[in-house]
Design an enzyme around this catalytic site. Structure first.
Site, PDB file in Angstrom:
ATOM      1  N   GLY A  71       0.790  -1.219   0.000  1.00 13.51           N
ATOM      2  CA  GLY A  71       0.000   0.000   0.000  1.00 13.51           C
ATOM      3  C   GLY A  71       0.825   1.273   0.000  1.00 13.51           C
ATOM      4  O   GLY A  71       0.479   2.249  -0.680  1.00 13.51           O
ATOM      5  N   SER A 197      -3.186  -3.659  -0.832  1.00 12.25           N
ATOM      6  CA  SER A 197      -2.103  -4.330  -0.101  1.00 12.25           C
ATOM      7  C   SER A 197      -2.572  -5.721   0.315  1.00 12.25           C
ATOM      8  O   SER A 197      -3.607  -5.873   0.966  1.00 12.25           O
ATOM      9  CB  SER A 197      -1.704  -3.518   1.133  1.00 12.25           C
ATOM     10  OG  SER A 197      -0.593  -4.105   1.772  1.00 12.25           O
ATOM     11  N   CYS A 329       1.580   1.293  11.620  1.00 11.80           N
ATOM     12  CA  CYS A 329       2.703   2.030  11.018  1.00 11.80           C
ATOM     13  C   CYS A 329       3.154   3.197  11.880  1.00 11.80           C
ATOM     14  O   CYS A 329       4.210   3.763  11.655  1.00 11.80           O
ATOM     15  CB  CYS A 329       2.300   2.538   9.632  1.00 11.80           C
ATOM     16  SG  CYS A 329       1.850   1.200   8.495  1.00 11.80           S
TER      17      CYS A 329
END
Length: 386
Positions: A71, A197, A329
């Site tokens: 992604g 993703s 993330c």
């Protein structure tokens, strides 16, 4: 003690059927898809076959699918590939976007681009009226995610895209959290770019795709070879592509039953939390009409003071329960969730937020165990604080 995993929005386990489909290309048919010998040709045939299947599943043409590492690369490729093909350099996005969109835009700002952030409604959605207010005559790209990774709120993309088309503005969407979970067709959405993703829907990590609508003004961003018709340099991850395709195929075949089952889990979770916590729990985003697999909650004590989200996470982990307080993330920091801040939470309340993301591998028993464990942890902390 068996681990209870409620962090599927961060990553999901590979479906055994996906792994079985990948194994031959890791063990026996390991040729480079760019090689002209028989091993290479066999790998290339597999790549193109799965490219076609992926395209058909989302209503695209095979030539519109570019394989990437995931992604983040897809988002960067769409954004910078579009910017290389324009003289206007004005972008509109939202502060609730994933960091894989926000960070590239910060880099673009340093290079002279202007970025406007559209205001969200009370449920965290971007409305057409808010988007129109943020657009200027210089806007060349709008990038708005399909479904939010922390709250599950779904944006009304067809309405947003129609507005952009009347102004000749390109539209990119990060569909990482929605694809394979809810029906998605590129023509229904009308978008120009769409990011995928694989590891978010029981495929392997390190593989993704970017949809680029035929005829869209866009330039190659990652150079290094002639792979992907010269649109993305680098040796193709054949086993990953096969796994991505198989995972997406299975997701579309089983979508109705997965939506029904996971929606039941989410309702059980929400109702159980409301029963245990009453008015000391708040559900974030469009909890009733958003993604069926994501539940974002903010918990306070009986005096409605924010609790320490890190403490809640660590104590749940001790009990063998995995969840998160936002995007994986950006985890490992003490910063409050930027999504919760965009929704109007204070920093303290944002830090008290937990995200539970569910999948077909979860059970009612795991839901009930987690509710009881969380209630015990909060009760113990409240008594200690007093």
């Amino acid at each position: 003690m068996r681990t209870v995993y409620f962090d599927h929005a961060a990553t999901s386990p590979v479906d055994p059927r996906v792994l079985d489909t990948m194994l031959p290309f890791l063990r026996d048919d390991y040729g480079n898809a760019a090689s002209i010998h028989q091993m290479g040709r066999k790998a290339n045939v597999a790549v193109e076959a799965w490219r076609g299947k992926i395209a058909r599943l989302i209503g695209a043409q095979a030539s519109e699918i570019i394989f990437t590492s995931g992604g983040t690369e897809s988002n960067n490729t769409a954004i910078f590939g579009a910017l290389q093909h324009t003289n206007r350099h004005h972008i509109v996005t939202a502060k609730s976007e994933h960091s894989a969109v926000l960070y590239p835009l910060r880099h673009a700002e340093k290079a002279g681009c202007q970025v406007n952030y559209v205001k969200l409604d009370s449920l965290g959605r971007v409305t057409p009226s808010a988007l129109e207010h943020a657009i200027t005559d210089e806007t060349d790209l709008v990038t708005i995610m399909h479904a939010n990774n922390e709250t599950g709120t779904i944006n009304p993309l067809p309405d947003l895209v129609r507005l952009c088309k009347t102004k000749n503005i390109l539209f990119h969407t990060d569909a990482v959290q929605s694809i394979a979970k809810i029906p998605l067709h590129v023509d229904t959405l009308g978008i120009d770019f769409l990011s995928i993703s694989g590891h978010k829907f029981h495929g392997p990590k390190g593989i993704g795709a970017l949809y680029v609508r035929e005829g869209t003004p866009w330039s190659t961003w990652l150079h290094g070879g002639t792979q992907e018709r010269g649109r993305r340099g680098g040796t193709l991850n054949v086993a990953g592509i096969v796994g991505l395709g198989k995972a997406l195929e299975l997701a579309y075949e089983e979508m109705d039953q997965n939506i029904s089952y996971i929606s039941t889990l989410k309702r059980r979770f929400k109702e159980g939390l409301k029963e245990k916590f009453g008015d000391t729990i708040q559900f974030n985003g469009d909890v009733d009409h958003g993604m069926h697999n994501i539940l974002s909650v903010t918990i306070t004590d009986t005096e409605h003071r924010p609790l320490d989200g890190e403490m809640l996470l660590l104590n749940l982990d001790i009990e063998g329960i995995c969840c998160s307080n936002g995007s994986a993330c950006t985890s490992g920091t003490v910063k409050p969730s930027h999504v919760m801040l965009a929704l109007g939470h204070s920093e303290e309340m944002a830090k008290s937020t937990l995200r539970f993301s569910l999948a077909k591998t979860n059970s009612i028993e795991e839901i009930d165990k987690t509710i009881e464990a969380l209630h015990t942890i909060v009760s113990r902390h409240t008594v200690t604080s007093v």
